[in-house]
Scaffold this motif. Structure first.
Motif, PDB file in Angstrom:
ATOM      1  N   TYR A   1       0.821  -1.318  -0.029  1.00 28.51           N
ATOM      2  CA  TYR A   1       0.022   0.075   0.020  1.00 28.51           C
ATOM      3  C   TYR A   1       1.132   1.029  -0.054  1.00 28.51           C
ATOM      4  O   TYR A   1       0.692   2.192  -0.651  1.00 28.51           O
ATOM      5  CB  TYR A   1      -0.832  -0.116   1.200  1.00 28.51           C
ATOM      6  N   VAL A   2       1.970   1.191   0.663  1.00 28.06           N
ATOM      7  CA  VAL A   2       2.873   2.452   0.713  1.00 28.06           C
ATOM      8  C   VAL A   2       3.336   2.573  -0.899  1.00 28.06           C
ATOM      9  O   VAL A   2       3.330   3.694  -1.047  1.00 28.06           O
ATOM     10  CB  VAL A   2       4.098   2.027   1.844  1.00 28.06           C
ATOM     11  N   VAL A   3       3.911   1.593  -1.334  1.00 28.38           N
ATOM     12  CA  VAL A   3       4.220   1.735  -2.586  1.00 28.38           C
ATOM     13  C   VAL A   3       3.240   2.119  -3.499  1.00 28.38           C
ATOM     14  O   VAL A   3       3.424   3.297  -4.448  1.00 28.38           O
ATOM     15  CB  VAL A   3       5.123   0.412  -3.153  1.00 28.38           C
TER      16      VAL A   3
ATOM     17  N   LEU B   1      -5.663  12.123  -0.602  1.00 23.50           N
ATOM     18  CA  LEU B   1      -6.609  11.233  -0.143  1.00 23.50           C
ATOM     19  C   LEU B   1      -6.862  10.536  -1.809  1.00 23.50           C
ATOM     20  O   LEU B   1      -7.234   9.305  -2.097  1.00 23.50           O
ATOM     21  CB  LEU B   1      -7.937  11.979   0.014  1.00 23.50           C
ATOM     22  N   GLN B   2      -6.761  11.177  -2.816  1.00 21.98           N
ATOM     23  CA  GLN B   2      -6.802  10.551  -4.421  1.00 21.98           C
ATOM     24  C   GLN B   2      -5.744   9.496  -4.274  1.00 21.98           C
ATOM     25  O   GLN B   2      -6.017   8.328  -4.907  1.00 21.98           O
ATOM     26  CB  GLN B   2      -6.918  11.534  -5.112  1.00 21.98           C
ATOM     27  N   ALA B   3      -4.564   9.636  -3.912  1.00 26.35           N
ATOM     28  CA  ALA B   3      -3.477   8.710  -3.873  1.00 26.35           C
ATOM     29  C   ALA B   3      -3.817   7.433  -3.283  1.00 26.35           C
ATOM     30  O   ALA B   3      -3.604   6.356  -3.658  1.00 26.35           O
ATOM     31  CB  ALA B   3      -2.254   9.283  -3.540  1.00 26.35           C
ATOM     32  N   ASP B   4      -4.510   7.635  -2.083  1.00 28.21           N
ATOM     33  CA  ASP B   4      -4.995   6.561  -1.496  1.00 28.21           C
ATOM     34  C   ASP B   4      -6.080   5.788  -2.314  1.00 28.21           C
ATOM     35  O   ASP B   4      -5.944   4.430  -2.139  1.00 28.21           O
ATOM     36  CB  ASP B   4      -5.656   6.896   0.139  1.00 28.21           C
TER      37      ASP B   4
ATOM     38  N   SER C   1      -7.589  13.181   7.584  1.00 24.69           N
ATOM     39  CA  SER C   1      -7.978  12.525   8.725  1.00 24.69           C
ATOM     40  C   SER C   1      -7.712  10.976   8.621  1.00 24.69           C
ATOM     41  O   SER C   1      -7.742  10.257   7.469  1.00 24.69           O
ATOM     42  CB  SER C   1      -8.937  12.802   9.538  1.00 24.69           C
ATOM     43  N   ALA C   2      -7.627  10.056   9.838  1.00 20.50           N
ATOM     44  CA  ALA C   2      -7.693   8.641   9.877  1.00 20.50           C
ATOM     45  C   ALA C   2      -8.769   8.279   9.058  1.00 20.50           C
ATOM     46  O   ALA C   2      -8.965   7.141   8.100  1.00 20.50           O
ATOM     47  CB  ALA C   2      -7.555   8.301  11.077  1.00 20.50           C
ATOM     48  N   ALA C   3     -10.032   8.614   9.419  1.00 21.52           N
ATOM     49  CA  ALA C   3     -11.179   8.127   8.935  1.00 21.52           C
ATOM     50  C   ALA C   3     -11.313   8.506   7.425  1.00 21.52           C
ATOM     51  O   ALA C   3     -11.791   7.592   6.542  1.00 21.52           O
ATOM     52  CB  ALA C   3     -12.384   8.889   9.543  1.00 21.52           C
ATOM     53  N   ALA C   4     -10.985   9.645   6.714  1.00 17.35           N
ATOM     54  CA  ALA C   4     -10.846   9.981   5.398  1.00 17.35           C
ATOM     55  C   ALA C   4     -10.004   9.128   4.782  1.00 17.35           C
ATOM     56  O   ALA C   4     -10.201   8.643   3.613  1.00 17.35           O
ATOM     57  CB  ALA C   4     -10.476  11.328   5.119  1.00 17.35           C
ATOM     58  N   ARG C   5      -8.767   8.952   5.209  1.00 22.07           N
ATOM     59  CA  ARG C   5      -7.702   7.907   4.265  1.00 22.07           C
ATOM     60  C   ARG C   5      -8.386   6.424   4.259  1.00 22.07           C
ATOM     61  O   ARG C   5      -8.431   5.860   3.173  1.00 22.07           O
ATOM     62  CB  ARG C   5      -6.567   7.864   5.403  1.00 22.07           C
ATOM     63  N   GLN C   6      -8.905   5.890   5.404  1.00 23.37           N
ATOM     64  CA  GLN C   6      -9.729   4.773   5.332  1.00 23.37           C
ATOM     65  C   GLN C   6     -10.671   4.656   4.291  1.00 23.37           C
ATOM     66  O   GLN C   6     -10.963   3.665   3.427  1.00 23.37           O
ATOM     67  CB  GLN C   6     -10.169   4.275   6.644  1.00 23.37           C
ATOM     68  N   GLN C   7     -11.525   5.961   4.271  1.00 22.59           N
ATOM     69  CA  GLN C   7     -12.817   5.840   3.324  1.00 22.59           C
ATOM     70  C   GLN C   7     -12.444   5.838   1.965  1.00 22.59           C
ATOM     71  O   GLN C   7     -13.030   5.082   1.087  1.00 22.59           O
ATOM     72  CB  GLN C   7     -13.403   7.091   3.725  1.00 22.59           C
ATOM     73  N   TRP C   8     -11.167   6.514   1.427  1.00 26.64           N
ATOM     74  CA  TRP C   8     -10.809   6.787   0.018  1.00 26.64           C
ATOM     75  C   TRP C   8      -9.996   5.393  -0.320  1.00 26.64           C
ATOM     76  O   TRP C   8     -10.364   4.970  -1.381  1.00 26.64           O
ATOM     77  CB  TRP C   8     -10.159   7.828  -0.252  1.00 26.64           C
ATOM     78  N   LEU C   9      -9.338   4.861   0.406  1.00 27.73           N
ATOM     79  CA  LEU C   9      -8.693   3.629   0.202  1.00 27.73           C
ATOM     80  C   LEU C   9      -9.830   2.352   0.019  1.00 27.73           C
ATOM     81  O   LEU C   9      -9.644   1.624  -1.047  1.00 27.73           O
ATOM     82  CB  LEU C   9      -7.539   3.278   1.424  1.00 27.73           C
ATOM     83  N   THR C  10     -10.713   2.515   0.881  1.00 28.99           N
ATOM     84  CA  THR C  10     -11.867   1.477   0.614  1.00 28.99           C
ATOM     85  C   THR C  10     -12.620   1.600  -0.728  1.00 28.99           C
ATOM     86  O   THR C  10     -12.963   0.908  -1.218  1.00 28.99           O
ATOM     87  CB  THR C  10     -12.657   1.696   1.904  1.00 28.99           C
ATOM     88  N   ALA C  11     -12.792   2.999  -0.933  1.00 32.03           N
ATOM     89  CA  ALA C  11     -13.513   3.264  -2.259  1.00 32.03           C
ATOM     90  C   ALA C  11     -12.932   2.795  -3.568  1.00 32.03           C
ATOM     91  O   ALA C  11     -13.292   2.276  -4.306  1.00 32.03           O
ATOM     92  CB  ALA C  11     -13.466   4.775  -2.336  1.00 32.03           C
ATOM     93  N   GLY C  12     -11.454   2.943  -3.374  1.00 32.77           N
ATOM     94  CA  GLY C  12     -10.824   2.270  -4.538  1.00 32.77           C
ATOM     95  C   GLY C  12     -10.929   0.705  -4.550  1.00 32.77           C
ATOM     96  O   GLY C  12     -10.939   0.166  -5.733  1.00 32.77           O
ATOM     97  N   LEU C  13     -10.555   0.242  -3.214  1.00 30.55           N
ATOM     98  CA  LEU C  13     -10.818  -1.186  -3.247  1.00 30.55           C
ATOM     99  C   LEU C  13     -12.056  -1.647  -3.715  1.00 30.55           C
ATOM    100  O   LEU C  13     -12.013  -2.769  -4.394  1.00 30.55           O
ATOM    101  CB  LEU C  13     -10.341  -1.733  -1.758  1.00 30.55           C
ATOM    102  N   LYS C  14     -13.107  -1.344  -3.079  1.00 31.30           N
ATOM    103  CA  LYS C  14     -14.241  -1.573  -3.805  1.00 31.30           C
ATOM    104  C   LYS C  14     -14.751  -1.519  -5.303  1.00 31.30           C
ATOM    105  O   LYS C  14     -15.481  -2.191  -5.920  1.00 31.30           O
ATOM    106  CB  LYS C  14     -15.496  -0.894  -3.000  1.00 31.30           C
ATOM    107  N   SER C  15     -14.427  -0.214  -6.039  1.00 28.58           N
ATOM    108  CA  SER C  15     -14.555  -0.285  -7.380  1.00 28.58           C
ATOM    109  C   SER C  15     -13.684  -0.589  -8.241  1.00 28.58           C
ATOM    110  O   SER C  15     -13.961  -1.040  -9.492  1.00 28.58           O
ATOM    111  CB  SER C  15     -14.777   1.478  -7.552  1.00 28.58           C
TER     112      SER C  15
END
Length: 293
Positions: A170-172, A211-214, A268-282
């Motif tokens: 995920y870092v890379v 957040l977009q990069a996440d 924020s922590a919540a936002a970073r989780q939110q956007w990583l999840t959005a990419g994972l789901k879509s």
């Protein structure tokens, strides 16, 4: 994480053991040493070259000499090509290249051009100035390279969500997400927009970029999993734990005892989780429009 069946990239530049690296990259203006410590604490996990947090542009002035900036330090001992860390990172880079070579033109019409991953220890030089371990991983738009001191993975184990192969990937992938933004012209547009607004608004734009990069890291992971079944039970949870651990609110509170939302640059922590999840789901870049939400 099952990564052994993914392609192996040749775009890994191993500078470990070479030493050196020069000074800290600076943009326009500077900060006192106390503020610099806080900046490093905030920028210690993923991002574009940290001079954005120093009150300067994300892209260092073109008056800098790219050849001088990117020249490696004196050569050191040969690095074992079978080193486990190098092999792992070559697989992750290979997987990013394979996925984005297909997905980017399909979803945007833009051809993918691979970045290079520079792994080092301690300090080295980048097109954006000196790179140091304390800066954490970052992407330099000038030389199209990601810089990573591999000791950062040890810090992830103890400080940032517990680590694990998928968390390291995920870092890379986040940094390659910045490269994708660069290829799409997003970084240039954001940099130009920052010139026209105040610091608070500029920080808000930085958050949108991060957040977009996440989200783009999530898009990569979704497509990589579809192709190679890389994900194992617990992998996503570890990556989400990492995203939570490195939210600006968490890092600022740890660094100075409180958080200042107007100064957030990564989200924020919540936002970073939110956007990583959005990419994972879509698995779709179009789900990563952080600028209109």
């Amino acid at each position: 994480m099952q990564y052994e069946n993914t392609p192996i990239s040749s775009n890994v530049e191993d500078r470990r053991g070479q030493g050196g690296g020069g000074g800290m990259p600076m943009g326009r203006g500077g900060l006192g040493i106390g503020a610099i410590i806080i900046v490093f604490a905030i920028s210690y996990f993923t991002g574009i070259s940290p001079q954005v947090l120093m009150g300067g542009a994300e892209i260092v002035s073109n008056s800098m000499n790219p050849q001088q900036q990117t020249q490696p330090a004196s050569s050191g001992p040969a690095v074992d090509p079978n080193d486990p860390t190098r092999k792992f990172l070559a697989h992750i880079m290979g997987a990013t290249e394979d996925v984005w070579t297909t997905v980017l033109p399909q979803q945007t019409g833009v051809k993918y051009a691979p970045a290079t991953l520079v792994i080092y220890d301690g300090a080295t030089r980048s097109g954006c100035g000196g790179a140091r371990s304390a800066m954490g991983p970052f992407y330099c738009p000038i030389d199209k390279k990601v810089y990573l001191d591999t000791s950062f993975f040890n810090d992830m184990k103890t400080k940032y969500g517990g680590g694990g192969d998928f968390a390291y990937a995920y870092v890379v992938a986040h940094e390659i997400g910045h490269h994708v933004q660069d290829l799409l012209g997003i970084l240039d547009k954001v940099d130009a927009a920052k010139e026209r607004v105040g610091q608070t608004q500029a920080n808000a734009l930085s958050v949108r970029v991060e957040l977009q990069a996440d989200c783009l890291a999530g898009v990569w992971a979704a497509n990589a999993n579809q192709k190679w079944q890389i994900l194992e039970p617990g992998d996503i949870e570890k990556a989400l734990a990492t995203a939570q651990a490195i939210g600006d609110d968490r890092l600022q509170t740890a660094a100075r005892g409180y958080a200042v939302p107007d100064s957030f640059t990564h989200g924020s922590a919540a936002a970073r989780q939110q956007w990583l999840t959005a990419g994972l789901k879509s698995g779709d870049i179009r789900s990563c429009d952080t600028f209109s939400k």
